[in-house]
Design a protein around this motif. Structure first.
Motif, short mmCIF file in Angstrom:
data_model
loop_
_atom_site.label_atom_id
_atom_site.label_comp_id
_atom_site.label_asym_id
_atom_site.label_seq_id
_atom_site.Cartn_x
_atom_site.Cartn_y
_atom_site.Cartn_z
N ILE A 342 0.60 -1.62 0.40
CA ILE A 342 -0.50 -0.50 -0.25
C ILE A 342 0.74 1.13 0.14
O ILE A 342 0.35 2.41 -1.00
CB ILE A 342 -1.05 0.23 1.21
CG1 ILE A 342 -2.09 -1.41 1.27
CG2 ILE A 342 -1.63 1.12 1.51
CD1 ILE A 342 -3.15 0.08 -0.44
N PRO A 343 1.70 1.05 0.92
CA PRO A 343 2.67 2.63 0.98
C PRO A 343 3.28 2.57 -0.96
O PRO A 343 3.63 4.19 -0.93
CB PRO A 343 3.63 2.54 1.91
CG PRO A 343 2.74 1.63 2.85
CD PRO A 343 2.53 0.29 2.37
N ALA A 344 4.33 1.35 -0.30
CA ALA A 344 4.64 1.59 -2.46
C ALA A 344 3.86 2.10 -3.40
O ALA A 344 4.26 3.17 -4.58
CB ALA A 344 4.86 -0.21 -2.66
N ALA A 345 2.49 1.44 -3.27
CA ALA A 345 1.72 2.16 -4.57
C ALA A 345 1.19 3.42 -4.03
O ALA A 345 0.36 4.20 -4.95
CB ALA A 345 0.00 1.63 -4.40
N GLU A 346 1.15 4.13 -2.63
CA GLU A 346 0.79 5.20 -2.74
C GLU A 346 1.96 6.21 -3.53
O GLU A 346 2.11 7.39 -3.88
CB GLU A 346 1.08 5.92 -1.23
CG GLU A 346 -0.82 5.20 -0.66
CD GLU A 346 -0.50 5.50 0.70
OE1 GLU A 346 -1.74 5.26 0.57
OE2 GLU A 346 0.27 5.55 0.91
N ILE A 351 -2.28 3.63 -5.67
CA ILE A 351 -2.92 3.56 -5.43
C ILE A 351 -4.66 3.95 -5.63
O ILE A 351 -5.27 2.69 -4.79
CB ILE A 351 -2.67 4.63 -3.75
CG1 ILE A 351 -3.46 4.58 -2.97
CG2 ILE A 351 -3.00 6.02 -4.49
CD1 ILE A 351 -3.19 2.56 -2.05
N SER A 352 -4.52 4.70 -7.15
CA SER A 352 -5.74 5.33 -7.06
C SER A 352 -6.29 4.03 -8.14
O SER A 352 -7.32 3.22 -8.45
CB SER A 352 -5.87 6.34 -8.25
OG SER A 352 -6.55 7.61 -7.28
N ALA A 353 -5.34 3.40 -8.66
CA ALA A 353 -5.82 1.83 -8.96
C ALA A 353 -6.17 0.76 -8.34
O ALA A 353 -6.60 0.03 -9.17
CB ALA A 353 -4.91 1.92 -10.68
N ASN A 381 -11.26 1.55 2.15
CA ASN A 381 -10.53 2.83 2.24
C ASN A 381 -10.36 3.30 1.33
O ASN A 381 -10.58 3.45 0.20
CB ASN A 381 -8.92 2.35 3.02
CG ASN A 381 -8.80 1.54 3.70
OD1 ASN A 381 -9.14 1.88 4.90
ND2 ASN A 381 -8.33 0.39 3.97
N VAL A 382 -10.28 4.75 1.38
CA VAL A 382 -10.54 6.13 0.64
C VAL A 382 -9.15 7.22 0.51
O VAL A 382 -9.11 7.23 1.98
CB VAL A 382 -11.38 6.84 0.68
CG1 VAL A 382 -10.94 8.30 -0.58
CG2 VAL A 382 -13.24 6.01 0.35
N THR A 383 -7.98 7.34 -0.01
CA THR A 383 -6.92 8.13 0.35
C THR A 383 -7.31 8.98 -0.16
O THR A 383 -7.99 9.31 -0.83
CB THR A 383 -5.62 6.77 -0.73
OG1 THR A 383 -5.61 6.78 -1.84
CG2 THR A 383 -5.51 5.57 -0.24
#
Length: 541
Positions: A342-346, A351-353, A381-383
């Motif tokens: 998750i942090p890597a995607a952010e 992360i939106s994908a 979860n919504v980032t």
């Protein structure tokens, strides 16, 4: 008969490959060039080390000075919000029990404010600790800000030892702030020789700081332009729209040993540049298996899956909702933790994908359950990136319509990092709630939370983090924190969901305190949708 000559022993395979590689003229040229580059780099390493060290620390100083202004802006904003709340109560006695209670609520949970009180005729008459009889004498204000607030800088209070404070007073109400920032800013600092903070040039005094600055250096920084010797200090100043400037000061003596050490490190590095050229092949191979590339591949090959943890109504034990949790099982059988991907995607902008994939998958899997019970809810979860994406609201609305699910059954869980961008994300949250979706603040109390921030956003739920649930019934000092969080949520009219409930004692306490819902291993562990359907078919309680 003549003896046949002995056959030449075969060369080792690695040697053959090396010789074959050197047989190409371009490879030989690359090898020679890499050696020349290494030698040239070693010769110039001292100069390059000095330049790089100065550039690196100048960039750090720019970030630090900018951070100092941002932090002071945040303190200023919080201070005036507190002033507005105190002035709005309209009490005739600023030190009444009601006023003191409001001061305590405003002070609770803030990482910025030490205390809140009331000053009259140069005396601190009361604070969150109560009334101070005849009052604590204070020095005269150092200056009057454009907004009308009186500021006292570097104040020592009789009950605080050698600590110094900044006091901001408006209409008598006074916010007491630490003049010396705590160690949380040290994460920005590569060593203890750096000083960071904000100062008021006209009064030649520090508002806030961390690190050591003597009086002559403060005077030098307060002049325009700063009269600081570049041989002694590396200085960066950051202006602000208000009457203070941020600063970062690094003594050059702190840098000399670093660039000397770096020069020694760079000499062998320069000689190994040839090996780095060959290592480019391995770098390309690594890039193909880096975490962002792995996430893209996982999305294409459907390696992600969802599990769901039930949310129960504490009063009845009935399942009233689910929280959707993402899992990643690699083809080789290993599992990648959400705390990793998750942090890597952010960081990589993916992360939106992932959020879009999650929304599509959970609505597909839970559609029948949600349609069967309109009161049953599903949390995802919504980032912050999702809320900053102007297309998120429309795409989610389209998805809900396509699956025939009411938006009111969907809960978007946002973390406290969203508080850092409330101006940008607040409109998106408002649009999602207008759609019918409900919003929960997740992991409450572990990040940037404060009462002022909570009241700024439109929220429906407050999730009490497991960190505050664990001490219940243990007698730990932190066990009472959860009661304050519950009282705050009740004062704001928020529905509460306690996370990580593992014992009956915790459940009983939360139920008695008025917490409506909970989740945790006491009730059920996260499970695939098939198990959820089986439990629901049996009338899960």
């Amino acid at each position: 008969m003549a003896t046949a000559p002995s056959p030449t022993p075969p060369r080792p395979r690695r040697l053959r490959r090396a010789l074959s590689w050197l047989g190409h003229r371009s490879n030989r040229s690359a090898l020679v060039l890499s050696v020349l580059l290494g030698v040239a780099f070693a010769i110039s390493s001292v100069y390059l080390a000095r330049v790089q060290t100065l550039d690196e620390y100048r960039a750090i100083a720019v970030q630090l000075a900018h951070y100092a202004v941002q932090r002071t802006d945040r303190i200023r904003e919080y201070t005036f919000q507190s002033f507005q709340a105190l002035r709005a109560q309209g009490t005739a006695d600023p030190c009444s029990n009601a006023s003191l209670a409001l001061m305590r609520r405003l002070n609770y949970g803030s990482d910025l404010v030490v205390d809140i009180g009331y000053v009259r005729d140069g005396h601190l008459l009361c604070s969150t600790a109560g009334r101070h009889s005849a009052g604590i004498p204070l020095p005269a204000p150092d200056y009057l800000s454009p907004s009308g607030a009186e500021l006292r800088l570097g104040v020592q209070l009789p009950f605080a030892g050698d600590a110094r404070y900044t006091l901001s007073t408006l209409d008598g109400y006074t916010i007491i702030l630490r003049a010396e920032w705590s160690e949380d800013v040290l994460g920005w600092m590569p060593d203890a020789g750096i000083a960071i903070g904000t100062l008021h040039p006209r009064s030649r005094k520090l508002l806030f700081s961390r690190g050591t600055l003597d009086a002559p250096l403060i005077d030098a920084l307060s002049t325009t332009p700063p009269q600081v010797s570049e041989r002694e200090h590396l200085v960066v100043l950051q202006g602000s729209p208000f009457d203070y400037v941020g600063f970062a000061v690094i003594p050059t003596r702190e840098l000399q040993s670093r660039w000397h050490a770096r020069a020694l490190q760079m000499m062998p590095v320069g000689l190994l540049l040839g090996l780095l050229l060959a290592g480019l092949v391995f770098w390309v191979m690594w890039r193909q298996t880096s975490m962002p590339a792995m996430i893209r591949t996982a999305l294409r090959q459907d390696e992600f899956s969802m599990v769901y943890q039930p949310v129960v109504e504490l009063a009845t034990g009935r399942w009233v909702g689910l929280e959707a949790l993402m899992r990643w099982h690699r083809p080789d059988g290993t599992m990648v933790s959400p705390d990793v991907f998750i942090p890597a995607a952010e960081r990589s902008g993916q992360i939106s994908a992932l959020t879009a994939w999650v929304a599509e998958r959970v609505l597909t899997e839970t559609r029948a359950l949600l349609q069967a019970d309109p009161q049953f809810h599903l949390a995802i979860n919504v980032t912050g990136d999702d809320l900053l994406d102007g297309r998120f609201h429309a795409s989610l609305s389209t998805l809900l319509q396509r699956h025939g699910v009411a938006a009111s059954q969907l809960i978007g869980e946002i973390t406290e990092r969203v508080f850092m961008h409330t101006g940008q994300t607040g409109a998106q949250i408002h649009a999602l709630r207008a759609l019918g979706m409900r919003i929960a603040i997740d992991d409450f109390g572990t990040g940037y939370s404060s009462l002022a921030y909570l009241t700024r956003l439109e929220l429906d739920y407050l999730k009490i983090d497991k960190t505050f649930v664990d001490p219940i019934g243990t007698g730990a000092v932190t066990a009472n924190v959860v009661s304050h969080i519950i009282a705050m949520a009740q004062s704001l009219g928020l529905t509460m969901i306690a996370e990580g409930v593992e014992t009956e004692a915790q459940a009983d306490f939360l139920r008695a305190q008025g917490v409506q819902q909970a989740q945790g291993w006491l009730f059920a562990r996260p499970m695939p949708i098939e198990e959820v359907r089986q439990h629901m078919a049996k009338g899960a309680t």
